[in-house]
Design a protein around this motif. Structure first.
Motif, PDB file in Angstrom:
ATOM      1  N   LEU A  53      35.124  27.666  41.074  1.00 23.98           N
ATOM      2  CA  LEU A  53      35.264  28.699  40.044  1.00 23.98           C
ATOM      3  C   LEU A  53      34.905  30.073  40.593  1.00 23.98           C
ATOM      4  N   ASP A  54      33.877  30.157  41.414  1.00 22.89           N
ATOM      5  CA  ASP A  54      33.533  31.443  42.031  1.00 22.89           C
ATOM      6  C   ASP A  54      34.680  31.931  42.916  1.00 22.89           C
ATOM      7  N   SER A  55      35.315  30.992  43.613  1.00 18.43           N
ATOM      8  CA  SER A  55      36.445  31.357  44.466  1.00 18.43           C
ATOM      9  C   SER A  55      37.623  31.855  43.635  1.00 18.43           C
ATOM     10  N   VAL A  56      37.867  31.228  42.485  1.00 20.29           N
ATOM     11  CA  VAL A  56      38.961  31.663  41.601  1.00 20.29           C
ATOM     12  C   VAL A  56      38.674  33.055  41.056  1.00 20.29           C
ATOM     13  N   VAL A  57      37.436  33.302  40.659  1.00 21.54           N
ATOM     14  CA  VAL A  57      37.071  34.633  40.158  1.00 21.54           C
ATOM     15  C   VAL A  57      37.278  35.671  41.252  1.00 21.54           C
ATOM     16  N   GLU A  58      36.834  35.362  42.464  1.00 21.37           N
ATOM     17  CA  GLU A  58      37.017  36.279  43.592  1.00 21.37           C
ATOM     18  C   GLU A  58      38.495  36.543  43.838  1.00 21.37           C
ATOM     19  N   GLU A  59      39.300  35.485  43.772  1.00 25.13           N
ATOM     20  CA  GLU A  59      40.747  35.619  43.966  1.00 25.13           C
ATOM     21  C   GLU A  59      41.359  36.544  42.914  1.00 25.13           C
ATOM     22  N   CYS A  60      41.003  36.343  41.641  1.00 29.18           N
ATOM     23  CA  CYS A  60      41.591  37.145  40.557  1.00 29.18           C
ATOM     24  C   CYS A  60      41.172  38.610  40.664  1.00 29.18           C
ATOM     25  N   VAL A  61      39.886  38.847  40.852  1.00 27.28           N
ATOM     26  CA  VAL A  61      39.398  40.232  40.930  1.00 27.28           C
ATOM     27  C   VAL A  61      40.013  40.937  42.132  1.00 27.28           C
ATOM     28  N   SER A  62      40.114  40.225  43.260  1.00 29.37           N
ATOM     29  CA  SER A  62      40.663  40.846  44.469  1.00 29.37           C
ATOM     30  C   SER A  62      42.135  41.176  44.302  1.00 29.37           C
TER      31      SER A  62
END
Length: 994
Positions: free
Chosen positions: A694-703
């Motif tokens: 989930l942290d990786s998905v959040v990072e992906e979306c924000v980036s």
């Protein structure tokens, strides 16, 4: 200042003649000098170790300034760091490479001398610690040196001179030969990927296992071996998933983020197995119990279950197995003789009346049987045969009601598992959600679960063993054959069957957990990328009964204008309506956002009634329902207290609800992802895996959305690829102290943000040019401040007047910076030179970025030349050129979330009793699970579309999609199939995706 044009001109010309793959190598290999957290890596140690034969006498201090002048540096003035190994990933045609190599050797010689002087000044213990680290780094470098001259593939990009520390890359990315298996060449236009060779030991782990990690990774993820090899090297080099997905597509064959994340997680799992094998081997060796056969068995282990099976008898405190006790009695020779020379075996000779276990012939036969059973159960060929046999035979998993469940468990909980009280399903066809449900029932002591392997499997296995693998080499007497048959039965029943059960259940559970986590990640991505609703004044409503409904009115810029509490459901609704109308009129607010928690349905009916009566005239008021999952947790968090000090936590929830419509991404990143409530069985899966995904998905979306570095919050900034909480805090502090960032180069001045961090985050950080022009014009009027001048060429972007100094004075360097229009795009700084050459080719200028004229020039040029031919002429890849084209043609305020659906704004309400079977409705997906899709159709209770009704033909092919299946926020047209009012259940059929 007079030297600026000449210096810039030299740098630009030098870039064009360089090997165009160099920027990728340089930026990818700058990983270890990231920031204070990464400061444990010291390049001096590595150089001094690998260049040991050089002495301080060979260095030429007088020539150092000349070398530094021609060697790229970062703007903080810190020393240049150059790794020894040159980039060997492509065949370089540039004749200037040898000269550059000689210069690098000169720098290395000087660094060696400095390192040795430092080591002499350090205490003995410190030197010893550094020596250990140097040995580790040197061994890694030695493994990487063999990866040379393997490809002729062009680069992804080329960096401008002087923007970053340059280090030659020691990672070899595999291209140049044909792949191990057929692949789609159109997805990899750079040429055939190289076959993963045996000498590519830079991807092997510390323990030399009897299996290749790349091949196993490829088999488990169904990804080509060369892609897995490249992914391993990229992850070893601390590259983030968003960076790889956007700027290194050709190296991973254009994988999507979810597939790459699966590769990363599987790689970590395999490394965990390797680490545990290493620790087990060390422990057993220390106890003096290691044998060649045991070592081979340990090195064959590919799963934790196999490792547990092999190592269990050697655990501390273990009594030892029956086979071990028989071996201690000296019966292993008899067991081997039975297989190799059965005619010479005389069991009576082993009888010792005074020794327990050897006193009778029956004891001896039992001991031999235990040893043979142990040998059979740990034989690799035997286990491979039974596993393959089970793959082709019927093996089922069965669950039933536990005998003691009715006494100790609540009857309501038992009813939840009604479907699984007499359940049986083939392990090859069982669904993931069924596995998770069975596991939960078993953990609650409600269900009993077992794996059923048919007797036919056992009979065929025993027949194969007798006739092939465990057949005695010569004639064996009937009594000896009986011992062998008994050994096979005992081995299967006592050892092999439990092992297979553990393996099957572990594999099913692991796959189900991974799919559940991936589903949660897909739902989270859908939710985070919901289209924002900017430019509106919103009223957020957190519904409630006794404690009232909390109101918060926020401005179009998310500022809190007013907060209040109204009691709509305590007989005061009419009086409170006047207050609500007055607030809406005073702040010119025509949009109400209602949280979907307690009293949501009643609050929705209240507002719908007033809207239908036109009570808020002249305002045309609409409302929408949003999920308030996690709002209560956030309202009492330190982040909320810091952001809204002094405000009551209940009112903070209303503010959060309103902001979720205005900018969903910026608001939802403040909440821990697992509290957002769009998952399935998220409390039953590995929490470590869940959090990482989930942290990786959040990072992906924000980036991928990107942030404006001069106005974004610290919370949003910390989720950018390459950044963390400390770096985000340092960026905000630098911005508050020094004013807005003029261009991306200034990021290098931030404390703790090294070359690797800059490489990972730079492409996802935007600098709004209108904001900078306004700031620069204001500063120009004020003498003594930083002045900004509109940029007209690439040379103007260079940093001048740099002061050489120690790294600790990084933030204090005073430089003259100028804005660069490319900083407002998704183009990475490493590709700025290619972007400028492309602009020159099409006759465009930087001031045309994002305008229709630029799009027309790009289209007309590509129609004539073609994108492949243009990429080849610019010495780059098609993927990189496409990123450049997108960056040049997209408007300045481009946000790809606008392509997706906005919340549904309504004026009326429908009741559950109003529904009829066959009614066609439109709704919005609320949550997606492995067994069906929950859709909000506006009746207060979500309906379920069973997963069997969601077919590929019903999914839109023309509409841009964020995932293969339906996800939260998508608008659908459905038909009511069944209504169960007593249980409040609605079954729907998907007609189409709107």
């Amino acid at each position: 200042m007079s030297s600026l044009p000449r210096r810039a001109k030299v740098q630009v010309q030098g870039v064009v003649s360089k090997d165009e793959f160099s920027s990728f190598s340089e930026l990818s290999s700058a990983s270890e000098e990231d920031d204070k957290e990464d400061s444990s890596w010291e390049p001096q140690k590595k150089v001094s170790r690998s260049r040991k034969q050089l002495t301080p006498k060979e260095s030429k201090p007088k020539r150092m300034p000349w070398v530094k002048k021609n060697t790229p540096q970062i703007s903080d003035g810190s020393e240049v760091v150059v790794k020894e190994e040159l980039n060997s990933s492509v065949a370089i045609a540039d004749t200037a490479l040898e000269d550059r190599k000689n210069k690098l050797d000169t720098v290395e010689t000087s660094k060696t001398a400095k390192t040795k002087r430092k080591c002499l000044a350090q205490p003995h213990s410190a030197q010893r610690t550094k020596k250990l680290k140097v040995d580790k780094e040197t061994s890694k470098a030695t493994n990487l040196e063999g990866e040379s001259k393997s490809s002729e593939t062009p680069s992804t990009s080329t960096i401008r001179g002087g923007t970053c520390k340059k280090e030659e890359n020691d990672d070899d990315f595999t291209f140049g030969q044909s792949p191990l298996k057929k692949m789609k060449t159109e997805t990899c236009p750079q040429g055939q990927p190289v076959k993963f060779p045996a000498n590519a030991n830079n991807t092997k782990e510390e323990v030399d296992m009897n299996w290749d990690i790349v091949q196993v990774l490829s088999e488990r993820t169904n990804v080509e071996p060369w892609v897995c090899a490249n992914a391993i090297r990229l992850f070893n080099d601390d590259n983030t998933i968003p960076f790889i997905i956007r700027y290194r597509k050709e190296l991973i064959n254009n994988l999507d983020a979810d597939s790459l994340r699966e590769v990363q997680q599987t790689l970590e799992e395999l490394r965990a197995i390797v680490k545990k094998v290493r620790n087990t081997i060390q422990k057993i060796k220390k106890e003096g119990k290691m044998s060649e056969c045991l070592l081979k068995a340990l090195l064959n282990c590919k799963t934790f279950e196999e490792l547990e099976h092999v190592s269990a008898p050697y655990k501390t405190g273990s009594k030892g197995t029956k086979a071990q006790r028989a071996r201690q009695l000296g019966l292993e020779g008899a067991a081997r003789t039975l297989l190799e020379k059965p005619g010479e075996l005389n069991l009576l000779s082993y009888i010792r009346p005074d020794v327990k276990g050897l006193s009778t012939l029956q004891d001896i036969e039992t001991g031999v049987q235990h040893i043979l059973a142990d040998m059979i159960a740990k034989d690799k060929d035997t286990l491979d045969f039974i596993r393959n046999l089970c793959q082709n035979r019927h093996v089922s998993i069965q669950s039933s009601l536990a005998k003691v469940s009715s006494k100790k468990v609540n009857e309501k909980d038992v009813d939840k598992f009604l479907l699984y009280q007499h359940f049986s399903c083939n392990i090859r066809t069982i669904h993931h959600h069924q596995i998770l449900a069975i596991n939960r029932g078993e953990n609650l002591k409600i269900l009993t679960v077992k794996v059923d392997i048919s007797d036919g499997v056992k009979n065929e296995f025993c027949r194969w063993c007798i006739q092939n693998r465990w057949r005695p080499r010569s004639f064996a007497r009937p009594e000896l054959m009986k011992i062998l048959h008994n050994s096979l039965d005992d081995s299967f029943k006592r050892l092999i069957y439990p092992l297979l059960c553990r393996e099957f259940r572990a594999k099913l559970t692991s796959d189900a957990e991974k799919e559940s986590v991936m589903m949660f990640g897909r739902n989270l991505r859908q939710l985070l990328l919901t289209s924002p609703v900017p430019g509106r004044t919103l009223m957020g409503v957190d519904p409630g009964y006794k404690h009232g409904c909390k109101l918060a009115i926020i401005s179009p810029t998310s500022q809190i204008l007013h907060t209040d509490v109204v009691y709509l459901h305590c007989g005061q609704g009419f009086r409170e309506a006047e207050k609500i109308k007055r607030l809406l009129l005073n702040f010119n607010c025509s949009t109400v956002v209602i949280g979907n928690g307690t009293a949501c349905r009643e609050t929705e009916a209240y507002f719908a009634d007033l809207i239908m009566k036109n009570y808020f005239a002249p305002l045309d008021v609409v409302y929408c329902i949003v999920s308030e999952a996690g709002a209560s947790i956030y309202s009492v968090s330190p982040e909320a207290n810091k952001e809204m000090p002094g405000l009551d936590p209940n009112l903070r929830s209303a503010v959060s609800i309103a902001r979720r419509v205005q900018d969903p991404l910026a608001e939802l990143v403040k909440i821990e992802p697992k509290h957002i409530g769009v998952g399935m069985y998220q409390h039953d899966v590995s929490q470590t895996l869940l959090k990482a995904t989930l942290d990786s998905v959040v990072e992906e979306c924000v980036s991928f959305v990107g942030v404006d570095i001069n106005i974004c919050s610290e919370v949003l900034l910390r989720h950018i690829a390459g950044l963390n909480a400390n770096r985000a805090k340092n960026i905000i502090e630098w911005r508050e102290k020094n004013g807005p960032f003029i261009n991306r180069e200034q990021l290098k001045k931030v404390k703790g943000l090294g070359p690797k961090s800059f490489q990972q985050c730079a492409g996802f950080i935007r600098i709004n040019q209108d904001y900078i022009r306004t700031f620069c014009s204001q500063q120009t009027e004020s003498p003594g401040q930083i002045q900004g001048v509109a940029v007209t060429s690439l040379a103007d972007v260079e940093v001048t007047n740099e002061k050489q100094g120690k790294k600790k004075s990084k933030t204090a360097v005073n430089v003259l910076l100028k804005p660069n229009p490319l900083d407002q795009t998704c183009i990475h700084p490493e590709s700025y030179d290619i972007a400028m050459r492309f602009l020159s080719s099409i006759g465009g200028t930087l001031c045309e970025i994002g305008k229709p004229e630029m799009q027309q020039k790009i289209n007309s040029f590509l129609e004539k030349e073609g994108i492949e031919k243009t990429a080849e002429r610019l010495q780059t890849t098609v993927h990189t050129l496409q990123v450049i084209i997108d960056g040049l043609s997209q408007p300045e305020s481009f946000d790809f979330r606008t392509d997706f659906d906005k919340p549904d704004f309504k004026r009326s309400i429908v009741c559950l009793e109003d529904l009829q079977v066959g009614t066609v409705l439109t709704g919005r997906v609320e949550n997606a699970t492995l067994f069906g899709i929950f859709v909000d159709i506006g009746v207060g209770k979500a309906g379920l579309i069973p997963i069997r009704n969601v077919t590929e033909a019903k999914l839109s092919k023309t509409k841009k999609r964020r995932s293969l299946g339906l996800g939260p926020g998508e608008k659908v047209e459905v038909q009511v199939l069944n209504i169960d009012i007593s249980r409040s259940r609605i079954t729907l059929d998907l007609i189409r995706v709107l």
